[in-house]
Design an enzyme around this catalytic site. Structure first.
Site, mmCIF file in Angstrom:
data_model
loop_
_atom_site.group_PDB
_atom_site.id
_atom_site.type_symbol
_atom_site.label_atom_id
_atom_site.label_comp_id
_atom_site.label_asym_id
_atom_site.label_seq_id
_atom_site.Cartn_x
_atom_site.Cartn_y
_atom_site.Cartn_z
ATOM 1 N N SER A 157 34.129 -67.879 -45.087
ATOM 2 C CA SER A 157 33.546 -68.914 -45.923
ATOM 3 C C SER A 157 33.193 -68.405 -47.326
ATOM 4 O O SER A 157 34.077 -68.071 -48.099
ATOM 5 C CB SER A 157 32.322 -69.481 -45.205
ATOM 6 O OG SER A 157 31.894 -70.672 -45.768
ATOM 7 N N ASP B 78 42.400 -62.512 -56.800
ATOM 8 C CA ASP B 78 43.333 -63.277 -57.636
ATOM 9 C C ASP B 78 43.262 -62.859 -59.094
ATOM 10 O O ASP B 78 44.272 -62.860 -59.803
ATOM 11 C CB ASP B 78 43.050 -64.771 -57.512
ATOM 12 C CG ASP B 78 43.703 -65.384 -56.277
ATOM 13 O OD1 ASP B 78 44.260 -64.621 -55.462
ATOM 14 O OD2 ASP B 78 43.651 -66.619 -56.131
ATOM 15 N N LYS C 120 38.196 -69.409 -43.018
ATOM 16 C CA LYS C 120 37.508 -70.704 -43.072
ATOM 17 C C LYS C 120 37.543 -71.235 -44.503
ATOM 18 O O LYS C 120 36.811 -70.787 -45.365
ATOM 19 C CB LYS C 120 36.065 -70.590 -42.604
ATOM 20 C CG LYS C 120 35.407 -71.942 -42.545
ATOM 21 C CD LYS C 120 33.931 -71.849 -42.282
ATOM 22 C CE LYS C 120 33.304 -73.210 -42.509
ATOM 23 N NZ LYS C 120 33.392 -73.634 -43.910
#
Length: 455
Positions: A302, A313, A327
């Site tokens: 999460s 990224d 999740k």
């Protein structure tokens, strides 16, 4: 009328706190097909009413009407996905305490052992530490009521309470012949979601156990402290998110922002396109461009995955460990009025800055490191992941399930931490090595303690 709701990120096992936003009620224009569907829905509700009345009148014992309704609501929500659910009033209050990370209590972390409450550690500058309560103390009574027979949660609930109220503890301590009576005055306690230490003399190690309202503040404090302790020889940072089940969306965003100068952190997308929201970083990298290693494993879920995904990224950090839980959904907490609890409803998916959904897939580390797991623990140290949960939201492409979540209790046996140390010291290198924030792409724009509790 405007309704306040709360955005929350939850793992498979636990939830965290509140980020408020306001929604406008939607205007609904129905055509003939929509009216037909609505008519069919009302017929189904009549069926529910018939069943409800039959249970009330014919069940072998007289049922509690409110429990019947709560069970029906719970069944409806649990049938949607693993993270939607109904919380009764008590569960809702407990969730609010957990996500605030702040409550009236004594300042001790405890666990259950042989039916008694054992102190794991007192928290600094709290009533417990000031009264001299020590690790391994056994608490046998609370206000003259025996602890034996209580669950851990029941005992914790008794120790918590309004600030400035008193509670009497009877303690057994190794080396003391007689029990010790201690009277404590409850104070405002803040749960430490961030812990830190100096690793190998020149590395700042920071462990984040959950994302509650105290997390970003705790992170900033520890970064400042570590910079002061290590000084100019600081090589970089290790951010340990292993077995962190998640928490607040807002805290995941601000923690990520602490390491970024610019660019998107996360986007959330609901059923309707106009509900898409993007969160972006602001100038100001608290680590001043130092290399960052993030440790993840199968228990990182999460909010942890939002942070790991954003830093990966943007090539701001190298991720080391095993694939995360996967999740990739957002839950909204909708209070139902005084005494009626709240709905926890999945309302959106979230996406990393590159536009990738990690739902039921998880985040793959740049460098996979498997731990040496003791033989007796091998059957209990892998998490099944989001993809194994019944009724989980589906994702495009291949879903992934199962990943190692074991973390050795002794740091010297921790292979992932050793890899992080080697990378920061230049002993090992990788093409995914941490880059300075200037290399991040410019883009517009939640110790999972096992059977432990703080009180």
């Amino acid at each position: 009328m405007m309704r306040k709701t709360s955005v929350i990120l939850l793992s498979a096992a636990t939830g965290a706190a509140l980020t408020l936003f306001v929604t406008q009620p939607r205007a609904v224009l129905m055509g003939s097909s929509a009216r037909a569907a609505t008519s069919d829905t009302y017929r189904q509700l009549n069926l529910f009413g018939d069943v409800f009345e039959r249970v009330r009148s014919d069940y072998v014992e007289k049922p509690d009407d409110s429990k019947l309704v709560e069970s029906a609501i719970s069944g409806m929500l649990s049938g949607l996905d693993p993270h939607s659910s109904y919380m009764d009033a008590k569960s809702f209050r407990d969730m609010q305490v957990q996500t605030r990370g702040e409550f009236g209590g004594l300042g001790i972390e405890v666990t259950m052992e042989d039916g008694l409450i054992k102190v794991v550690s007192p928290i600094d500058d709290t009533p417990a530490s000031k009264a001299g309560i020590m690790a391994n103390d056994i608490i046998t009574t609370l206000d003259d009521e025996a602890v034996q027979g209580l669950t851990l949660n029941q005992a914790v609930e008794k120790m918590r309470g309004p600030v400035n109220t008193k509670i009497k503890l009877k303690i057994i301590r190794k080396g003391q012949d007689n029990p010790i009576d201690v009277t404590l005055v409850r104070d405002n306690i803040r749960v430490r979601s961030v812990r830190a230490r100096v690793e190998a003399d020149d590395i700042a190690y920071i462990r984040i156990t959950t994302f509650n309202e105290q997390t970003t503040e705790g992170l900033k404090k520890e970064i400042t402290n570590l910079q002061g302790q290590i000084g100019d020889k600081l090589k970089g940072y290790v951010i340990d998110l292993r077995n962190n089940p998640g928490g607040l969306l807002e805290e995941a965003v601000t923690v990520s922002d602490s390491f970024l100068e610019r660019g998107e952190i996360v986007s959330t997308r609901g059923r309707n396109a106009e509900e898409t929201q993007r969160r972006a970083a602001h100038p100001g990298d608290l680590t001043k461009g130092k290399p960052v290693i993030v440790l993840i494993n199968g228990g990182s879920a999460s909010a942890s995955e939002i942070v790991a995904g954003a830093l990966q990224d943007h090539k701001r950090a190298t991720l080391v460990g095993t694939r995360s839980f996967g999740k990739g959904s957002v839950q909204t907490i909708i209070p139902l009025g005084s005494g009626n609890g709240a709905l926890r409803l999945t309302t959106a998916r979230y996406y990393t800055p590159s536009g990738k959904s990690i739902q039921a897939k998880g985040i793959v580390p740049d460098i996979e490191v498997l731990q040496d797991v003791p033989e007796e623990l091998k059957a209990r140290t892998d998490t099944k992941g989001e993809a194994s949960l019944r009724g989980h939201l589906k994702n495009d492409g291949d879903e992934k399930t199962g990943s190692q979540s074991y973390v050795p209790p002794d740091a010297k046996d921790d292979k992932a931490l050793k890899m992080a140390d080697d990378l920061l010291h230049g002993i090992k290198s990788t093409s995914s090595a941490p880059a300075a924030p200037e290399a991040a792409r410019d883009k517009a724009a939640v110790d999972k303690p096992g059977n432990k509790a703080a009180n």
